[in-house]
Design a protein around this motif. Structure first.
Motif, PDB file in Angstrom:
ATOM      1  N   MET A 143      12.863 -33.423 -43.205  1.00  5.12           N
ATOM      2  CA  MET A 143      13.277 -33.222 -41.768  1.00  5.12           C
ATOM      3  C   MET A 143      12.026 -33.173 -40.926  1.00  5.12           C
ATOM      4  N   ASP A 144      11.436 -34.362 -40.712  1.00  5.42           N
ATOM      5  CA  ASP A 144      10.153 -34.528 -39.934  1.00  5.42           C
ATOM      6  C   ASP A 144      10.183 -34.888 -38.567  1.00  5.42           C
ATOM      7  N   GLY A 145       9.444 -34.547 -37.711  1.00  7.51           N
ATOM      8  CA  GLY A 145       9.377 -34.990 -36.547  1.00  7.51           C
ATOM      9  C   GLY A 145       9.963 -33.893 -35.385  1.00  7.51           C
TER      10      GLY A 145
ATOM     11  N   ARG B 213      13.536 -39.480 -45.374  1.00  6.98           N
ATOM     12  CA  ARG B 213      12.316 -39.237 -44.383  1.00  6.98           C
ATOM     13  C   ARG B 213      12.414 -39.412 -43.056  1.00  6.98           C
ATOM     14  N   THR B 214      12.377 -38.539 -41.882  1.00  4.66           N
ATOM     15  CA  THR B 214      12.380 -39.031 -40.560  1.00  4.66           C
ATOM     16  C   THR B 214      10.985 -38.987 -40.176  1.00  4.66           C
TER      17      THR B 214
ATOM     18  N   HIS C 137       4.985 -41.818 -44.536  1.00  4.90           N
ATOM     19  CA  HIS C 137       5.516 -42.325 -45.966  1.00  4.90           C
ATOM     20  C   HIS C 137       4.871 -41.609 -47.128  1.00  4.90           C
ATOM     21  N   ARG C 138       5.313 -40.351 -47.093  1.00  4.86           N
ATOM     22  CA  ARG C 138       4.797 -39.497 -48.307  1.00  4.86           C
ATOM     23  C   ARG C 138       5.912 -38.575 -48.551  1.00  4.86           C
TER      24      ARG C 138
ATOM     25  N   TYR D 283      13.916 -43.539 -48.865  1.00  3.70           N
ATOM     26  CA  TYR D 283      14.067 -44.344 -47.164  1.00  3.70           C
ATOM     27  C   TYR D 283      13.298 -43.615 -46.464  1.00  3.70           C
ATOM     28  N   PHE D 284      12.568 -44.337 -45.863  1.00  7.63           N
ATOM     29  CA  PHE D 284      11.709 -43.871 -44.657  1.00  7.63           C
ATOM     30  C   PHE D 284      12.210 -44.360 -43.136  1.00  7.63           C
ATOM     31  N   TYR D 285      12.482 -43.628 -42.269  1.00  5.39           N
ATOM     32  CA  TYR D 285      12.844 -43.936 -40.970  1.00  5.39           C
ATOM     33  C   TYR D 285      11.507 -44.092 -40.078  1.00  5.39           C
ATOM     34  N   GLU D 286      11.422 -45.442 -39.632  1.00  5.62           N
ATOM     35  CA  GLU D 286       9.834 -45.507 -39.017  1.00  5.62           C
ATOM     36  C   GLU D 286       9.954 -45.178 -37.518  1.00  5.62           C
TER      37      GLU D 286
END
Length: 250
Positions: A18-20, A187-188, A192-193, A208-211
């Motif tokens: 849960m990033d950002g 990952r939000t 990309h890690r 799955y990465f949300y840009e």
């Protein structure tokens, strides 16, 4: 979008970084803590979304071992928010038949957090729906090291032959020992890690990465989006596509 999902091909275990939160707050001219407070709705959205679909396990990277190095005021605010959130969300977990559990070095958490977690885990232990796992004081390297120490202790006391050690031996001593490996990791935040998260358990997970999405803005539609992408992927686990198709036809 939900109606497009194949209920017979759901990931059994979803994990989320849960990033950002901090960047979301800074973009609005607010302190990082403001982002953490506004992330609660996203947690509710992904939890209820998984519960409604029938996903069995959801692991959320809530607080890593590295997060202790953040500014003291932010760590303190996160701990207070954790206690408050668990208390406030317990009725929702009960309503949605969610069973709460944790992985990680939870003894490193403040006593108030440990007590609130223990109460919620006890209250939800008979629930039979989604297993919601909070990774707290957790890192993938910590998990593997503590598993190796347990295996080494068994060898030392003579209850385990070193020649018998295999993947199952180590997996049985990980913090996630009673759960399946991860099928889909989200990952939000645009990075990309995997940031030291479930290193062993992510071996064959789809990533799955949300840009352009920070965690406070995550909603169920974003969960559906990732699951639909997962369902379009051929998971080969080291085999060829022809072998997978042949086994499916049997």
């Amino acid at each position: 979008m939900k109606e497009l999902i194949d209920a017979g091909n759901l990931p059994k275990h979803i994990a989320v970084i849960m990033d950002g939160n901090g960047r979301w707050a800074q973009n609005q001219g607010a302190a990082r803590v403001f982002g953490h407070r506004n992330a609660i709705k996203a947690v509710r959205e992904v939890t209820e979304g998984c519960a409604e679909l029938g996903v069995s396990y959801l692991t959320l990277y809530a607080f890593s071992t590295e997060n202790w190095a953040r500014p003291e005021y932010e760590v303190r605010a996160l701990m207070e928010l954790l206690v408050q959130s668990i208390r406030n969300e317990l009725p929702t977990m009960m309503k949605n038949n969610v069973r709460l559990d944790t992985i990680g070095d939870t003894l490193s958490l403040p006593r108030s957090c440990q007590n609130q977690l223990a109460e919620a885990i006890e209250a939800t232990k008979e629930n039979t729906g989604l297993n919601l796992i909070l990774a707290l004081g957790y890192s993938g390297k910590w998990d593997i090291i503590q598993a190796v120490k347990k295996v080494a202790a068994e060898v030392k006391n003579g209850t385990l032959n070193p020649d018998e050690i295999n993947e199952d031996t180590l997996a049985a001593n990980l913090a996630t020992k009673e759960r399946p490996e991860v099928d889909l990791m989200l990952r939000t935040g645009g990075d990309h890690r995997i940031s030291n998260f479930l290193l062993w358990q992510l071996a064959y997970a789809e990533l799955y990465f949300y840009e352009d999405l920070f965690w406070p803005d995550f909603r169920r539609e974003h969960l559906y989006q990732a699951i639909l992408a997962y369902q379009k992927t051929e998971r080969r686990f080291g085999k060829t596509g022809e072998q997978i198709k042949a086994n499916s036809a049997k």
